[in-house]
Design an enzyme around this catalytic site. Structure first.
Site, PDB file in Angstrom:
ATOM      1  N   GLU A 104      -4.659   7.653  -2.995  1.00 23.65           N
ATOM      2  CA  GLU A 104      -5.146   6.544  -2.333  1.00 23.65           C
ATOM      3  C   GLU A 104      -5.533   5.488  -3.696  1.00 23.65           C
ATOM      4  O   GLU A 104      -5.625   4.291  -3.654  1.00 23.65           O
ATOM      5  CB  GLU A 104      -6.259   6.620  -1.576  1.00 23.65           C
ATOM      6  CG  GLU A 104      -6.126   7.120  -0.305  1.00 23.65           C
ATOM      7  CD  GLU A 104      -5.141   6.120   0.503  1.00 23.65           C
ATOM      8  OE1 GLU A 104      -5.112   4.846   0.539  1.00 23.65           O
ATOM      9  OE2 GLU A 104      -4.108   6.516   1.311  1.00 23.65           O
ATOM     10  N   HIS A 124       1.728   4.617  -2.904  1.00 28.80           N
ATOM     11  CA  HIS A 124       1.953   6.063  -2.608  1.00 28.80           C
ATOM     12  C   HIS A 124       3.395   6.483  -2.984  1.00 28.80           C
ATOM     13  O   HIS A 124       3.523   7.465  -3.682  1.00 28.80           O
ATOM     14  CB  HIS A 124       1.922   6.698  -1.176  1.00 28.80           C
ATOM     15  CG  HIS A 124       0.549   6.192  -0.673  1.00 28.80           C
ATOM     16  ND1 HIS A 124      -0.449   7.176  -1.263  1.00 28.80           N
ATOM     17  CD2 HIS A 124      -0.078   5.466   0.350  1.00 28.80           C
ATOM     18  CE1 HIS A 124      -1.608   6.665  -0.544  1.00 28.80           C
ATOM     19  NE2 HIS A 124      -1.427   5.878   0.568  1.00 28.80           N
ATOM     20  N   HIS A 169       0.738  -1.318  -0.179  1.00 30.96           N
ATOM     21  CA  HIS A 169       0.003  -0.060  -0.026  1.00 30.96           C
ATOM     22  C   HIS A 169       0.956   1.245  -0.174  1.00 30.96           C
ATOM     23  O   HIS A 169       0.795   2.031  -0.826  1.00 30.96           O
ATOM     24  CB  HIS A 169      -0.863  -0.080   1.338  1.00 30.96           C
ATOM     25  CG  HIS A 169      -1.984   1.272   1.583  1.00 30.96           C
ATOM     26  ND1 HIS A 169      -3.228   1.227   0.929  1.00 30.96           N
ATOM     27  CD2 HIS A 169      -1.709   2.423   1.661  1.00 30.96           C
ATOM     28  CE1 HIS A 169      -3.751   2.361   1.393  1.00 30.96           C
ATOM     29  NE2 HIS A 169      -2.831   3.036   1.561  1.00 30.96           N
ATOM     30  N   GLU A 170       1.924   1.295   0.788  1.00 29.61           N
ATOM     31  CA  GLU A 170       2.652   2.504   1.211  1.00 29.61           C
ATOM     32  C   GLU A 170       3.557   2.753  -0.317  1.00 29.61           C
ATOM     33  O   GLU A 170       3.911   3.921  -0.763  1.00 29.61           O
ATOM     34  CB  GLU A 170       3.241   2.560   2.227  1.00 29.61           C
ATOM     35  CG  GLU A 170       2.759   2.490   3.473  1.00 29.61           C
ATOM     36  CD  GLU A 170       1.597   3.733   3.611  1.00 29.61           C
ATOM     37  OE1 GLU A 170       1.629   4.673   3.153  1.00 29.61           O
ATOM     38  OE2 GLU A 170       0.570   3.303   4.446  1.00 29.61           O
TER      39      GLU A 170
END
Lengths: 501, 501
Positions: A294, A268, A264-265
């Site tokens: 997101e 980003h 997830h990170e």
């Protein structure tokens, strides 16, 4: 020197100051000793004030006006024209915020963080409530200062997702809910199709961390320009395209393991690393908005990381890396466990289907708080009621309720909606990517993530903040932000997984 | 509001900016990925420029003048009177530095650091030479801007050690050399009295690191307000009294183990942690000068850490912590090995007796560079000649020659002399402490470091930068800075150790 060149110098300086402040924030969450809180709050307050004052200075306003004339004939989508347009939007917004409010937001945020950690560790909302009152009060002051419409929440949305407002978000959320609730009911009737007990197995955190670093690097996260550390709440932060860092969290049990959090990170981080170097040290040198950001993190986490082809590629390596803990578990079984739908208390661990419901409940509570219909002391009850209504669960324990997220230590509200918008936008972008990259699943199954990474780089990353969320989605997909693709995606994925049809 | 109160606000802001810059520097040495260099240089340049410009602004000058009137009647040694005096000294000095020079120093320093690391790793001076030329050129510009006397090096000394000049340093160094050279000759004639081969033993770095953390905490370094990390060159840095960090370096062999390095840096850190809270966010909230700072690090490293009572206390624990590597080595043997005198190439590993010679050779080379009698390309030969003359050694290999220290990546010269001054001042302070703490050795042998830590806190730490080095030494010992106590100390210690008498 042109006014634009002079404006860029001011903006570069403001950008340097903000990146320095970002590093101070990163450090507070990763390595700062407990005793540093007060000094850190002062340092953040000062950096915020100076960068704010430099930016909103009358001189900057004059440069902006002159630069607007200079770019009047330039192509509308050029870096320069967009830079001036975005700087104008930011300037108009930030000039409405008094300096002392900006300083208070930075200072109070730094002070709230350790209080939240302590309150979460003890599961005691009353410890955090005094800080939450400050968060709400500051958010109210911001909404009032920025506010151009009658609705306080509109101002907060506009700061984060320019072009959207509360009504638009409510409409999207309502559509989502209409799709989620019946699908969830059907899934729950077939719950026996998926067994997620394999996620109760335990793997040494160090093994999980090094495997997650290997995965994110292979997806396209450049560790020469980044690194992964631990923090209470995972996040990604950028100090320029050359240094974009992620944090993760890890527990022995795989349910709260670090892998999906790292992916997830890294989603980003790849976005920030992929912004065009030409935009460095400008207000365009970052992702479009929290919602579009997101879309990137959720896309990699779920649409890629929780897909079958992804596990076709990675599962054999995972089994080796996890030292035998999954030796008797087949790829399909693991894939299914990672996608099990089960209403739960913690947003960051939620499955794809119920995740948006977690966002909606925060959105409801934030609106109530901001508009004064709910007091801070009533939050745990309101939360429990929403958890019951949205997720059908009994009241959570302290740490799994309103203390679970770090976000309310940032003295601003309105940040959560980006998570649900991200799911929506991510599905729209992925639908488009699939139309163009016809061999995508085969590439992923072969561990070749470069085509997708390249496609996102070309269509999303490199533009930085040049376009509004709506503009970007329109440009890439030919349509506005709309929940259709996400709804089709979950219907198809979970229909298949739970054998609903 | 008084002018003094307004002045304090400006100084607090400048202090916040400088502490933020310190954090950016710490991060670059510890965790920053390679790709972050260029952005970091920009951020440091901007922070330096803004803090410089705020400080030297005409408005600050006017506040300073008005504050001088306000404190005219206040006790000379009060915090306020000293604050105004030190701010005036800094202001007079910093106003002479043009803004672009300040920015260049911060930027070039950040860019030089990775080049130095690379050059050191390859042992190739020619890789670093272009950066060194920038260092020398910037130092020359600073000396010219600050210079009030005919001698360029005076300006650099005055910036670091107010009240001292080149002639005074030369006189002290000449006295030291007169004491060291014959003593070293006598020691070398008795070299068989000490066997340092036990330091060739190897201990897992993780074990060394945790033992060193245990030691420094017991000495008085508060880890709630600090932490220890790894870096290429150990250092200590403060972001306020609540957050003072050290770094260390570690190799398996005990000769380059981390313990003494950690104690050294903890000596600096305890000083910074012990500055009176009343001085926070002022220019007084740091140690007096590099020289006085080194008196604290060298005192703990050598006068305490390399003493018999220290090892009476710690040796049994060290044997356990090091997992059997020293099982057959007695306390006296270990103590002697830690104090072996042997001319060597690397300053930070040098014994107490030859250490000052390392400083003197750098002092000579820096003067030659600064005053244009030596070119950067000639440094390795000049270094080799000095190593021969001072230490009687053949030319070093690349990494053990002029590339060994990080200091020349800071675009300023004159920093090294503090190390030798620190030895001198440390011995003076310790002589005084021993006169007052008559049971000191017994306390140390019992692991009770609080009396010495408290004494230093009372007489040195809490004052921060209120006094000049000379004033502080005079205040504590009743005499000016003088090498006598250090000379007596080494004569006594090494006379005993090598059985010279």
């Amino acid at each position: 020197m042109t006014a634009l060149a002079s404006l860029k110098e001011v903006l570069a300086e403001v950008s340097d100051l903000r990146q320095a402040a970002e590093l101070l924030g990163w450090d507070q969450e990763t390595y700062m000793p407990a005793g540093g809180v007060q000094d850190r709050a002062n340092q953040l307050g000062t950096l915020s004030r100076i960068s704010h004052e430099r930016f909103v200075a009358a001189g900057t306003g004059r440069l902006l006006e002159a630069a607007e004339s200079e770019v009047a004939g330039v192509a509308e989508d050029s870096d320069d024209a967009r830079l001036v347009r975005v700087a104008r939007r930011d300037w108009d917004q930030e000039t409405r915020l008094p300096s002392d409010l900006v300083v208070a937001m930075a200072r109070e945020g730094a002070i709230s963080r350790p209080v939240w950690q302590e309150a979460k560790a003890r599961g005691d909302w009353s410890l955090f409530a005094p800080r939450m009152r400050i968060t709400v009060e500051l958010a109210q002051r911001v909404a009032e200062a920025i506010g151009t419409t009658g609705r306080a929440y509109d101002a907060l949305i506009d700061m984060n997702e320019p072009g959207l407002d509360t009504a638009a978000v409510e409409q999207t959320f309502s559509q989502l809910r209409t799709a989620i609730v019946p699908l969830l009911r059907r899934v729950q009737a077939h719950a026996d199709r998926v067994d997620l007990s394999v996620l109760d197995r335990e793997v040494e955190p160090a093994k999980q961390l090094s495997f997650s670093a290997l995965v994110v690097e292979r997806l396209g996260y450049d560790l020469q320009r980044g690194r992964q550390d631990l923090s209470a709440h995972p996040f990604c932060t950028s100090f320029g395209m050359g240094d974009v860092r992620i944090t993760t969290r890890v527990k022995p049990g795989l349910r709260e393991g670090c892998l999906f959090s790292s992916i997830h990170e890294a989603g980003h981080a790849m976005y920030e690393q992929g912004v065009s170097r030409a935009l460095a040290r400008t207000p365009l040198a970052m992702g479009t908005s929290p919602g579009v950001h997101e879309s990137q993190s959720r896309l990699w986490e779920n649409l890629v990381g929780r897909s079958r082809p992804f596990w076709t590629h990675f599962y054999p390596e995972l089994k080796v890396a996890y030292g035998g803990a999954l030796d008797d578990v087949g790829e399909e079984e693991f894939y299914r466990a990672c996608n099990a739908v089960q209403p739960s208390y913690v947003r960051v661990d939620a499955d794809e289907l119920t995740y948006n419901l977690h966002v909606m409940l925060r959105f409801e509570i934030e609106k109530e708080l901001l508009e004064g219909r709910l007091s801070v002391d009533e939050v745990p009850q309101a939360w429990a009621a929403q958890v019951k209504e949205y997720l059908g669960l009994e009241p959570p324990n302290g740490a799994e309720g309103p203390l679970q997220d770090i976000h309310w230590t940032f003295p601003i509200l309105g940040g959560f909606i980006g998570y649900a918008l991200g799911n929506v936008i991510g599905a729209q972008l992925m639908e488009r990517a699939r139309a163009e990259l016809t061999a995508l699943d085969d590439q992923i199954a072969a561990g070749d993530f470069a085509p997708l990474h390249g496609w996102l780089g070309e269509h999303v990353y490199r533009h930085g903040r040049k376009f509004t969320p709506q503009e970007l989605v329109q440009k890439v997909t030919g349509r506005g932000i709309e929940p259709g693709p996400w709804m089709r995606y979950v219907e198809c994925k979970f229909g298949d997984l739970y054998e609903l049809n």
